[in-house]
Design an enzyme around this catalytic site. Structure first.
Site, mmCIF file in Angstrom:
data_model
loop_
_atom_site.group_PDB
_atom_site.id
_atom_site.type_symbol
_atom_site.label_atom_id
_atom_site.label_comp_id
_atom_site.label_asym_id
_atom_site.label_seq_id
_atom_site.Cartn_x
_atom_site.Cartn_y
_atom_site.Cartn_z
ATOM 1 N N SER A 1 48.494 40.259 30.761
ATOM 2 C CA SER A 1 48.808 41.133 31.891
ATOM 3 C C SER A 1 50.270 41.143 32.294
ATOM 4 C CB SER A 1 47.961 40.730 33.099
ATOM 5 O OG SER A 1 48.228 39.392 33.489
ATOM 6 N N HIS B 1 43.030 44.661 30.243
ATOM 7 C CA HIS B 1 44.140 45.605 30.118
ATOM 8 C C HIS B 1 44.052 46.426 28.839
ATOM 9 C CE1 HIS B 1 46.363 44.160 33.647
ATOM 10 N NE2 HIS B 1 45.855 42.985 33.329
ATOM 11 N N ARG C 1 54.823 36.993 50.569
ATOM 12 C CA ARG C 1 54.713 38.234 49.826
ATOM 13 C C ARG C 1 54.569 39.401 50.792
ATOM 14 N NH1 ARG C 1 51.842 37.653 43.988
ATOM 15 N NH2 ARG C 1 52.997 35.811 43.329
ATOM 16 N N LYS D 1 41.103 49.349 36.124
ATOM 17 C CA LYS D 1 42.378 49.695 35.494
ATOM 18 C C LYS D 1 42.213 50.996 34.702
ATOM 19 C CE LYS D 1 44.111 45.007 35.794
ATOM 20 N NZ LYS D 1 43.088 44.501 36.719
ATOM 21 N N THR E 1 26.702 37.550 46.183
ATOM 22 C CA THR E 1 27.610 38.546 46.734
ATOM 23 C C THR E 1 26.957 39.917 46.735
ATOM 24 O OG1 THR E 1 29.909 39.332 46.664
ATOM 25 C CG2 THR E 1 28.742 39.236 44.579
ATOM 26 N N THR E 2 27.362 40.762 47.659
ATOM 27 C CA THR E 2 26.846 42.126 47.727
ATOM 28 C C THR E 2 27.292 42.901 46.500
ATOM 29 O OG1 THR E 2 26.945 42.057 50.137
ATOM 30 C CG2 THR E 2 26.839 44.236 49.120
ATOM 31 N N SER F 1 41.558 27.242 25.389
ATOM 32 C CA SER F 1 42.024 28.345 26.222
ATOM 33 C C SER F 1 43.518 28.587 26.005
ATOM 34 C CB SER F 1 41.760 28.019 27.703
ATOM 35 O OG SER F 1 42.239 29.021 28.559
ATOM 36 N N THR G 1 37.124 45.362 32.862
ATOM 37 C CA THR G 1 37.218 45.777 34.261
ATOM 38 C C THR G 1 37.019 47.277 34.364
ATOM 39 O OG1 THR G 1 38.553 45.665 36.272
ATOM 40 C CG2 THR G 1 39.709 46.196 34.240
#
Length: 429
Positions: A189, A217, A22, A248, A277-278, A137, A245
């Site tokens: 998406s 989305h 990619r 977006k 995680t931070t 799912s 999120t």
């Protein structure tokens, strides 16, 4: 390098590696002048109009969000200093979580550093609470959902994309007394398809299932105050957990879940991708908070996005260019050939200064390559018309099959993605 890895790579031809490699285009977005950007390719800069960004509403350049981030940097610096439970919880994190819970009408919300970790981290916990939970799912669910369910270790059934009859067939066959979890996206998406949420809610009610909906989305773009598709349909209260999120519609970065306080607290306590995680920088949380608050009071951006998407749909139909769905602002022009898709993207860039990324495997199955087009709120009518004209010319020049040649009806495809996908069975999850 590990000898086994070196041996593996040496057995690959240059063509093998090139086919899967990619390449990433350097993009310098211009705040205040977006969707124009500076693109660097082969060391040469050129001006482009961006048609594949997820900053659908242009909130990445919203003056209120920028001012909020700058003020937070002046006050708190650029980093959070740690994970949420070790020195990394700032007041902006708390304010943003409260705002998001209120937006979705839920008891609590929890921030993650990305949408990916929000799905993976939440579902790895929720899908195994209780331990004998059975998950249902959608076949087109995002990789982050797939990974979260895999990491949970829960028993899982995959139902055909947006096929509520298949979902009910599977859930009816499960033991009546086992806990059940249904996981779907609201706007998918790659195709832009929208899930039949009311029917899914009916099935969940009938079989006593918990529900988890991914509104990545949709948040910011749909529903009252930008609360998403479920809110647009007036049924947000029928879904247990909503995931969204900040990267977006809200133009920043990060992910979140909102739902019952007990479930959110379980994720806060046990999710490895949250605990280890931070945390988001305070300035990012402050900018996201300003963005969410702005879009709760402004419909201007949502209206522009909707108008541009509708216009592009109509122009592509008139040009006989096949695309997957008219359900949303994501316009997936169907090419169906990897090399042809890359060539179309290249010609749009070189001749028209238009950047739209070709999408190939593994983002879509091989043979279902698309140009994933994202008209935004910051494009205008002339932009949309010029884009459609340019795409039509490239389509004809490359002799890409038209909608008529494919016997393609976009309205028939809303439930199944590309026509070829319906014959392929279910992808491994």
């Amino acid at each position: 390098m590990n000898v086994h890895l070196a041996s593996y790579l040496s057995g690959k031809t240059a063509d093998d590696l090139a086919g899967s490699k990619r390449e990433f285009l350097e993009i310098g977005r211009r705040s205040g002048n977006y969707p124009l950007a500076t693109a660097r390719r082969d060391g040469v800069d050129s001006e482009v109009s961006v048609w594949c960004s997820n900053d659908y509403l242009g909130m990445g350049q919203n003056r209120q969000a920028i001012a909020a981030m700058q003020a937070a940097i002046d006050t708190h610096g650029v980093g959070s200093g740690g994970s949420r439970n070790i020195g990394g919880t700032n007041h902006y994190h708390v304010l943003l979580e409260n705002e998001l819970a209120d937006l979705h009408g839920k008891e609590a919300a929890l921030l993650f550093t990305s949408g990916y970790t929000a799905n993976e981290g939440s579902l790895s916990v929720l899908a195994r609470m209780p331990e004998d939970t059975v998950v249902f799912s959608d076949a087109k669910n995002h990789a982050s959902i797939i990974d979260g369910l895999r990491h949970s270790g829960a028993k899982k059934h995959i139902f055909r994309h947006n096929d509520v009859a298949h979902l009910e067939e599977l859930i009816a066959a499960a033991p009546a007394d086992c806990p059940k979890l249904i996981v779907v996206e609201t706007v998918y998406s790659m195709s832009g398809n929208v899930a039949p949420l009311a029917e899914i809610a009916d099935i969940a009610d009938k079989y006593g299932a918990t529900t988890f909906i991914d509104e990545v989305h949709a948040v910011g773009m749909y529903g009252p105050q930008g609360a998403g598709i479920a809110a647009r349909e007036g049924i947000a209260d029928r879904f247990t957990v909503v995931m969204g999120t900040l990267a977006k519609g809200y133009g920043t970065v990060g992910g979140y879940i909102a739902g019952p306080a007990a479930l959110v607290d379980a994720v806060r306590t046990y999710s490895r991708s949250f605990v280890f995680t931070t945390s988001l920088p305070p300035a990012v949380a402050a900018g996201a908070l300003a963005s969410v608050q702005y879009l709760r009071s402004s419909d201007v951006e949502r209206k522009s996005l909707s108008e541009n998407a509708r216009l592009l749909h109509s122009l592509l139909i008139a040009a006989d260019i096949p695309f997957i769905s008219t359900d949303s602002h994501i316009v997936a022009a169907f090419v169906g050939d990897d090399d042809m898709c890359k060539r179309a993207s290249q010609l749009l860039f070189e001749r028209h200064g238009i950047y739209v990324q070709s999408i190939n495997a593994p983002s879509v199955p091989a043979g279902e390559e698309i140009l994933r087009i994202a008209p935004s709120a910051v494009h205008d009518q002339n932009d949309v018309e010029n884009f459609a004209r340019a795409l039509h010319g490239i389509w004809k020049e490359l002799n890409i099959p038209t909608a008529s040649a494919r016997d393609w009806s976009t309205s028939e495809l809303r439930g199944g993605g590309a026509r070829t996908a319906a014959k392929d069975g279910l992808p491994p999850q």
